[in-house]
Write a protein that holds these residues in place. Structure first.
Motif: not given
Length: 404
Positions: A207, A209, A211, A235, A260, A270-272, A376, A384, A388
């Motif tokens: 998962d 994101k 970091t 994450a 995105t 903050d999505y992953s 995040s 973001y 990402f």
């Protein structure tokens, strides 16, 4: 009946019982019985009456764009018919509470779908009021989107003590399970091992994101104030490369850019990226593995790899679009792995009250203590998005790019 089973019963009934609630209410003509029923419901701690939100929109996506038949979808939420007493909650298996949000997770018995609770008001109100319509319209026109396919959205009807005190989640999303097929593959692997076959089919997942943001659990006092169990929920990190052909990489990056962009336009952060890797050594030889064979069509080569290892299922909800796709399995250019990927958890929006409060608190922390930058969940949507996308690109290695 425990908390988990009561929540599961509410979910299963909401999905499969489209008319039962209305009939029960209309047939409850006895005023005293109606009052007692409502009073009992209000006193319920974990049992909520859930209803589908915008059911026609999600039904349209399933039927007309994802080729999921109603009977097949509802069958996944039917309890197994192998006992004397069949209860709705038997159709779901609790996976437990995961992550910082306190969400509960359930899987259907056939592993095709996951049900995730959305307990925070800021998140389920954002999806319902701001993102739902754009999401439905976007998914109808982008069949190869990496955004997770949400098949239903459930919300509590009326009030109860459990809802008021937040002892039971009031909203849930039903989504495809990107890990669908793992149980079957593990069963195949056990059979091969018993038969003396050393072939390996291993599933790994991350998962992911960025970091590089400020994470209080990790960064304050070097994480000494936080338990290892809490820090383990941060994450993941992927210490390898996704080796793709140029065509595969271009499609992957294009989908990431488009998906995105939609999220940033509606203030989501903050999505992953949920990445799944299936490892196989059964058919790969040096220089001629799936995805780079003599087949000039990378898509056809990937599809060949999928069929050889018999890992991704070939029935709903894995199709359409036809394999290969990042939902069903894309073969790496070196033939060693099959990957799946999906964008999850896009319900945190900067304009909601809770995110705004968090943003103010982090700014004060940086002003008074140390300048460690935003979290995040407190950065801007476009910042973001760019971080990402850089993260995703850093994980990809394009194979054979220089030969062109």
């Amino acid at each position: 009946m425990g908390r988990s089973n009561k929540i599961a019963r509410s979910i299963a009934r909401a999905i499969t019982d489209t008319t039962g609630l209305a009939k029960r209410r209309s047939s409850n003509s006895n005023p005293l019985r109606l009052i007692l029923s409502l009073f009992s419901l209000f006193l319920s701690i974990h049992r909520l009456i859930l209803q589908k939100i915008r059911p026609a929109d999600f039904a349209n996506l399933r039927r007309n764009h994802w080729d999921v038949e109603d009977n097949d979808y509802y069958e996944s939420f039917q309890p197994p018919q192998d006992g004397d007493k069949v209860e709705p909650e038997q159709s779901l298996t609790s996976i437990g509470d995961m992550g910082f949000s306190g969400s509960t997770f359930y899987s259907t018995k056939d592993q095709k779908y996951l049900v995730k609770s959305v307990p925070r008001h800021s998140e389920h109100s954002f999806f319902r009021q701001d993102l739902l319509t754009p999401y439905v319209e976007y998914m109808a026109t982008h069949p190869r989107s990496l955004l997770v396919r949400i098949c239903d959205f459930l919300g509590a009807s009326g009030y109860s003590i459990g809802r008021i005190l937040r002892l039971a989640p009031s909203h849930h999303i039903v989504m495809e399970n990107i890990m669908y097929g793992r149980r079957h593959s593990e069963s195949q692997q056990r059979q091969q091992q018993r038969g003396g076959d050393d072939d390996d089919v291993d599933w790994e997942d991350w998962d992911l994101k960025p970091t590089s943001y400020f994470y209080p659990e990790r960064d304050i006092a070097d994480g000494a104030l936080t338990s290892e169990a809490t820090k383990s929920q941060l994450a993941d990190e992927f210490h390898d490369k996704i080796r793709l052909s140029k065509e595969q990489a271009d499609e992957f990056f294009r989908s990431l850019e488009e998906d995105t962009k939609l999220l940033a336009e509606h203030n989501a952060v903050d999505y992953s990226l949920f990445l799944v890797r299936m490892h196989t050594t059964s058919t790969t030889t040096s220089g001629s593995g799936p995805g780079q064979d003599n087949n000039p069509n990378p898509a056809a080569a990937s599809s060949e790899a999928v069929s050889e290892v018999v890992v991704p299922p070939t029935e709903d909800p894995s199709v359409p679009p036809n394999p290969p796709s990042w939902r069903t399995g894309v073969a790496s250019a070196d033939g060693k792995y099959i990957y799946r990927a999906s964008i999850l958890d896009f319900f945190w929006a900067k304009h909601k009250l809770q995110p705004q409060v968090m943003t103010v608190l982090i700014k004060l922390w940086n002003l008074l203590t140390s300048k460690q930058g935003p979290m995040s969940i407190t950065t801007t949507p476009e910042e973001y998005r760019q971080r990402f996308l850089r993260m995703c690109r850093s994980y990809v290695e394009v194979v054979g790019e220089s030969s062109g």
